[in-house]
Design an enzyme around this catalytic site. Structure first.
Site, PDB file in Angstrom:
ATOM      1  N   ASP A  47      40.647  26.490  38.325  1.00 53.62           N
ATOM      2  CA  ASP A  47      41.152  27.803  38.731  1.00 53.62           C
ATOM      3  C   ASP A  47      42.003  27.671  39.982  1.00 53.62           C
ATOM      4  OD1 ASP A  47      40.465  31.023  38.624  1.00 53.62           O
ATOM      5  OD2 ASP A  47      40.704  30.281  40.675  1.00 53.62           O
ATOM      6  N   TYR A  52      47.733  30.105  46.575  1.00 51.97           N
ATOM      7  CA  TYR A  52      46.999  28.981  47.148  1.00 51.97           C
ATOM      8  C   TYR A  52      47.934  27.852  47.575  1.00 51.97           C
ATOM      9  CZ  TYR A  52      42.884  31.073  44.802  1.00 51.97           C
ATOM     10  OH  TYR A  52      41.897  31.914  44.355  1.00 51.97           O
ATOM     11  N   LYS A  77      47.162  32.745  38.875  1.00 53.13           N
ATOM     12  CA  LYS A  77      47.194  34.176  39.162  1.00 53.13           C
ATOM     13  C   LYS A  77      48.539  34.585  39.758  1.00 53.13           C
ATOM     14  CE  LYS A  77      42.413  33.482  40.637  1.00 53.13           C
ATOM     15  NZ  LYS A  77      42.534  32.088  41.084  1.00 53.13           N
ATOM     16  N   HIS A 110      46.170  38.991  40.551  1.00 52.86           N
ATOM     17  CA  HIS A 110      45.265  38.543  41.607  1.00 52.86           C
ATOM     18  C   HIS A 110      44.541  39.698  42.313  1.00 52.86           C
ATOM     19  CE1 HIS A 110      44.769  34.822  44.414  1.00 52.86           C
ATOM     20  NE2 HIS A 110      43.659  35.533  44.375  1.00 52.86           N
TER      21      HIS A 110
END
Length: 276
Positions: A47, A52, A77, A110
């Site tokens: 994931d 990120y 996401k 998200h």
């Protein structure tokens, strides 16, 4: 390691591993090593997310692993700043390129970012990608029941997954019930509350009874409550340990003792007010 990870059947028939490996807050340069260790340990679900900043690191580990793509389950996401129909289509292509993949297994919105009022429009872009078979399942993250209902009323495809903050101190019962009512799988991010509960006396006592760690107790609790989990670590021993959850089973009394720890304690933002 030969752990067979159980799967959850999503509402479109897709099988999703019940335990995945999360890479939130892992720097891109460390991500490849961490994901490689997770794949070696037996994880097949990874994931990540655009925000990120480590999709490239994930992709590198996947490419170097030699594991058949069909054996993997990869989630990413769409971030708040990329919401909107055309922006979402573009951002998805960019995520896919960074990951070095031809398709995703799961793609999530998200955050609902309710003040922006873009999640319905964004979802319609996900529906297009899903229809084109570029994504095997589409879902949301951090959606409250009101957000879910608005989305479902305005669109054609019910989300397959709602990934929310969920751990013993924040059990999100209302959200879990809404998910279940719509046939949506509940996936827990921060399943260990960022370590906040690892010294809880009741959890430690359960761990001692089974000769396992507090983290393993909490993760096993999630599994027995039917949730998908994505524990995160960059330490190889803990990566392995977080998957070693099948040699013991919690009793009804032990599950109830952990249920009793719910106190509404968030480690992350409130989805009703967070807008990026």
């Amino acid at each position: 390691m030969t752990t067979v990870i159980p799967a959850v059947t999503l509402n479109n028939g897709v099988q999703m591993p019940q335990i995945g490996f999360g890479v939130f807050q892992v720097p891109n340069e460390e991500t490849t090593t961490a994901v490689a260790a997770a794949l070696k340990a037996g994880y097949r679900s990874i994931d990540t997310a655009a925000i990120y900043g480590n999709e490239e690191g994930v992709g590198k580990a996947l490419a170097e692993s030699g594991i058949n793509r069909e054996e993997l389950f990869i989630t990413s996401k769409i971030w708040i700043s990329d919401m909107g129909y055309e922006q979402t289509l573009k951002a998805f292509d960019e995520s896919l390129q960074r990951l070095g993949l031809d398709y995703l297994d799961l793609f999530l919105i998200h955050w609902p970012a309710p003040e922006k009022e873009l999640y319905v429009e964004t979802w319609k872009a996900l529906e297009k990608l899903y229809a084109e078979k570029k994504i095997r399942a589409i879902g949301v993250s951090n959606f409250q029941p009101t957000h879910l209902q608005k989305l479902i009323d305005a669109t054609d495809v019910v989300p397959a997954v709602n990934q929310v903050e969920l751990h013993p101190a924040l059990q999100n019962a209302e959200v879990s019930a809404a998910n279940a009512g719509h046939g949506i799988a509940t996936e827990a991010w921060s399943p260990l509350a960022q370590g906040a509960l690892l010294n809880d006396a009741s959890i430690l006592a359960i761990g001692e009874a089974h000769q396992v760690t507090a983290a393993q107790v909490i993760l096993r609790w999630h599994l027995q409550r039917g949730r998908v989990i994505i524990p995160k670590s960059v330490t190889e021993s803990r990566i392995v340990q977080n998957l070693d959850l099948f040699g013991f089973e919690l009793s009804g009394e032990e599950l109830a003792a952990i249920d009793a720890l719910d106190r509404g304690g968030r480690t992350g933002p409130d989805p009703d007010s967070f807008n990026g």
